[in-house]
Design a protein around this motif. Sequence first.
Motif, PDB file in Angstrom:
ATOM      1  N   ALA A  15     -28.953   4.799  -3.205  1.00  0.00           N
ATOM      2  CA  ALA A  15     -28.514   5.625  -4.330  1.00  0.00           C
ATOM      3  C   ALA A  15     -29.453   5.452  -5.530  1.00  0.00           C
ATOM      4  CB  ALA A  15     -27.079   5.265  -4.708  1.00  0.00           C
ATOM      5  N   ALA A  16     -29.840   4.207  -5.827  1.00  0.00           N
ATOM      6  CA  ALA A  16     -30.729   3.951  -6.964  1.00  0.00           C
ATOM      7  C   ALA A  16     -32.104   4.562  -6.732  1.00  0.00           C
ATOM      8  CB  ALA A  16     -30.842   2.452  -7.207  1.00  0.00           C
ATOM      9  N   SER A  21     -32.209   5.575 -10.896  1.00  0.00           N
ATOM     10  CA  SER A  21     -31.398   5.024 -11.986  1.00  0.00           C
ATOM     11  C   SER A  21     -30.279   4.163 -11.413  1.00  0.00           C
ATOM     12  CB  SER A  21     -30.807   6.149 -12.833  1.00  0.00           C
ATOM     13  OG  SER A  21     -29.818   5.659 -13.704  1.00  0.00           O
ATOM     14  N   PHE A  22     -30.172   2.938 -11.963  1.00  0.00           N
ATOM     15  CA  PHE A  22     -29.058   2.087 -11.588  1.00  0.00           C
ATOM     16  C   PHE A  22     -27.748   2.668 -12.145  1.00  0.00           C
ATOM     17  CE2 PHE A  22     -31.450  -2.221 -10.986  1.00  0.00           C
ATOM     18  CZ  PHE A  22     -32.178  -1.636  -9.961  1.00  0.00           C
ATOM     19  N   ALA A  23     -27.807   3.226 -13.331  1.00  0.00           N
ATOM     20  CA  ALA A  23     -26.600   3.755 -13.973  1.00  0.00           C
ATOM     21  C   ALA A  23     -26.039   4.943 -13.195  1.00  0.00           C
ATOM     22  CB  ALA A  23     -26.901   4.159 -15.413  1.00  0.00           C
ATOM     23  N   LEU A  24     -26.926   5.874 -12.801  1.00  0.00           N
ATOM     24  CA  LEU A  24     -26.465   7.036 -12.041  1.00  0.00           C
ATOM     25  C   LEU A  24     -25.975   6.628 -10.654  1.00  0.00           C
ATOM     26  CD1 LEU A  24     -29.165   9.697 -12.994  1.00  0.00           C
ATOM     27  CD2 LEU A  24     -26.811   9.498 -13.841  1.00  0.00           C
ATOM     28  N   GLU A  28     -22.193   7.206  -9.096  1.00  0.00           N
ATOM     29  CA  GLU A  28     -21.942   7.832  -7.799  1.00  0.00           C
ATOM     30  C   GLU A  28     -21.107   6.948  -6.898  1.00  0.00           C
ATOM     31  OE1 GLU A  28     -24.888   8.513  -4.215  1.00  0.00           O
ATOM     32  OE2 GLU A  28     -25.093  10.208  -5.599  1.00  0.00           O
ATOM     33  N   LEU A  29     -21.347   5.634  -6.981  1.00  0.00           N
ATOM     34  CA  LEU A  29     -20.667   4.699  -6.081  1.00  0.00           C
ATOM     35  C   LEU A  29     -19.370   4.136  -6.673  1.00  0.00           C
ATOM     36  CD1 LEU A  29     -23.812   2.720  -4.852  1.00  0.00           C
ATOM     37  CD2 LEU A  29     -22.588   4.532  -3.632  1.00  0.00           C
ATOM     38  N   PHE A  30     -19.053   4.558  -7.894  1.00  0.00           N
ATOM     39  CA  PHE A  30     -17.838   4.094  -8.574  1.00  0.00           C
ATOM     40  C   PHE A  30     -17.821   2.576  -8.773  1.00  0.00           C
ATOM     41  CE2 PHE A  30     -16.685   8.002  -6.307  1.00  0.00           C
ATOM     42  CZ  PHE A  30     -16.260   8.794  -7.366  1.00  0.00           C
ATOM     43  N   VAL A  31     -18.974   2.034  -9.181  1.00  0.00           N
ATOM     44  CA  VAL A  31     -19.098   0.621  -9.537  1.00  0.00           C
ATOM     45  C   VAL A  31     -19.842   0.535 -10.866  1.00  0.00           C
ATOM     46  CG1 VAL A  31     -19.055  -0.167  -7.124  1.00  0.00           C
ATOM     47  CG2 VAL A  31     -21.240   0.369  -8.206  1.00  0.00           C
ATOM     48  N   THR A  32     -20.062  -0.673 -11.355  1.00  0.00           N
ATOM     49  CA  THR A  32     -20.793  -0.848 -12.606  1.00  0.00           C
ATOM     50  C   THR A  32     -22.297  -0.933 -12.329  1.00  0.00           C
ATOM     51  OG1 THR A  32     -20.676  -3.265 -12.491  1.00  0.00           O
ATOM     52  CG2 THR A  32     -18.836  -2.108 -13.570  1.00  0.00           C
ATOM     53  N   PRO A  33     -23.140  -0.603 -13.314  1.00  0.00           N
ATOM     54  CA  PRO A  33     -24.590  -0.748 -13.130  1.00  0.00           C
ATOM     55  C   PRO A  33     -24.988  -2.175 -12.779  1.00  0.00           C
ATOM     56  CG  PRO A  33     -24.143   0.617 -15.031  1.00  0.00           C
ATOM     57  CD  PRO A  33     -22.815   0.068 -14.583  1.00  0.00           C
ATOM     58  N   SER A  34     -24.300  -3.163 -13.343  1.00  0.00           N
ATOM     59  CA  SER A  34     -24.636  -4.549 -13.029  1.00  0.00           C
ATOM     60  C   SER A  34     -24.333  -4.869 -11.569  1.00  0.00           C
ATOM     61  CB  SER A  34     -23.859  -5.499 -13.947  1.00  0.00           C
ATOM     62  OG  SER A  34     -22.459  -5.351 -13.748  1.00  0.00           O
ATOM     63  N   ALA A  35     -23.293  -4.202 -10.993  1.00  0.00           N
ATOM     64  CA  ALA A  35     -22.977  -4.415  -9.573  1.00  0.00           C
ATOM     65  C   ALA A  35     -24.091  -3.859  -8.693  1.00  0.00           C
ATOM     66  CB  ALA A  35     -21.644  -3.764  -9.232  1.00  0.00           C
ATOM     67  N   VAL A  36     -24.619  -2.697  -9.077  1.00  0.00           N
ATOM     68  CA  VAL A  36     -25.745  -2.121  -8.333  1.00  0.00           C
ATOM     69  C   VAL A  36     -26.954  -3.032  -8.426  1.00  0.00           C
ATOM     70  CG1 VAL A  36     -27.383  -0.200  -8.242  1.00  0.00           C
ATOM     71  CG2 VAL A  36     -24.946   0.255  -8.575  1.00  0.00           C
ATOM     72  N   SER A  37     -27.248  -3.488  -9.628  1.00  0.00           N
ATOM     73  CA  SER A  37     -28.394  -4.375  -9.837  1.00  0.00           C
ATOM     74  C   SER A  37     -28.238  -5.654  -9.025  1.00  0.00           C
ATOM     75  CB  SER A  37     -28.522  -4.701 -11.327  1.00  0.00           C
ATOM     76  OG  SER A  37     -29.595  -5.595 -11.538  1.00  0.00           O
ATOM     77  N   HIS A  38     -27.000  -6.171  -8.977  1.00  0.00           N
ATOM     78  CA  HIS A  38     -26.754  -7.410  -8.245  1.00  0.00           C
ATOM     79  C   HIS A  38     -26.986  -7.216  -6.747  1.00  0.00           C
ATOM     80  CE1 HIS A  38     -24.901 -11.203  -7.146  1.00  0.00           C
ATOM     81  NE2 HIS A  38     -24.048 -10.554  -6.336  1.00  0.00           N
ATOM     82  N   GLN A  39     -26.518  -6.101  -6.190  1.00  0.00           N
ATOM     83  CA  GLN A  39     -26.686  -5.848  -4.757  1.00  0.00           C
ATOM     84  C   GLN A  39     -28.155  -5.695  -4.385  1.00  0.00           C
ATOM     85  OE1 GLN A  39     -24.509  -5.965  -2.313  1.00  0.00           O
ATOM     86  NE2 GLN A  39     -22.798  -6.413  -3.684  1.00  0.00           N
TER      87      GLN A  39
END
Length: 308
Positions: A15-16, A21-24, A28-39
């Motif tokens: 998705a990123a 974009s981590f925020a976008l 889309e995934l219904f999580v926080t940007p920090s959760a995306v960054s962490h994964q």
Amino acid sequence: MQSRISLKAVQAFEAAARLSSFALAAEELFVTPSAVSHQIKLLEEQYGVRLFHRVHRAVVLTDAGRIYAEEVCASFAKIEKATRELGRTAKSDILTIHSTPSFATQWLMPRLARFSAMEPDIDVRLNASYPAPADLLTQGVDIEIRYGTQRLQPAGTMVLLFPLEVIVPLCSPVLANGEHPIRVPEDLRHHALIHSEVGQVSWRDWMRQHRKVQLDISRGPRFDRSFMAISAAVDGLGVCLDSLLLAQRELKTGRLIAPLGLTGPKVQGYTFNLLKSRAELPKIRIFQDWLFEELESSSLADRTLPRT
């Protein structure tokens, strides 16, 4: 040995990468940007490869990330397409039936509309083109309706189709009531005899049961399928010796009659064949129950068919 891939981390990366974009991606995934960054960080640490350059608030794929993203995004696109197709087809099962041509043409096809109306979630694929019995293991056939009682596959199971077929002389009413009317067996000597070469009862067998009747069985048109012999009789080509079961539609509509009555030799003609391992599949069980109910109804209908 590396631990198993986290699909959640791959999904976050896809998705990123696609949205840059981590925020976008988080939205889309219904999580926080920090959760995306962490994964994504977990994925990078697991394989020791940097996937993104973090530039202020933006993210840019590294060369390794770009190569990985091409493969991952393509795979996710295929999954999405397959899932959409699943949504279109999941509501129906396809039941593949192979049948002898005569049974398919004369008996089964006229009744399939009733089955489809009763079971709209089952789509029937009917095939009668194989020159030999179908191989249930390799040809993708769920059910085979076969003529004869020989079991051909060890992994298969065979069910006899009842009622037994009744074999009688059949002809067009014009022929039966024409210049040489047919009222008694001896009257057949004035007419061409139509031969069904694959039938279990031949004109020779019929003559053995009517010993006083002498017919010239060396002459007459010959067919290797009952439906062709029945069609020839409808067209006035002669008298065929065939099944009341297969000729029921022509008898009901008056295109054929049984001038000598509805009593004749009974034979076990057809069998219902399937793999033992698939016998309890709902689509097969539903069709089998319907088929036997229809055959029973046909048997009752045969008793009320007009003789002339």
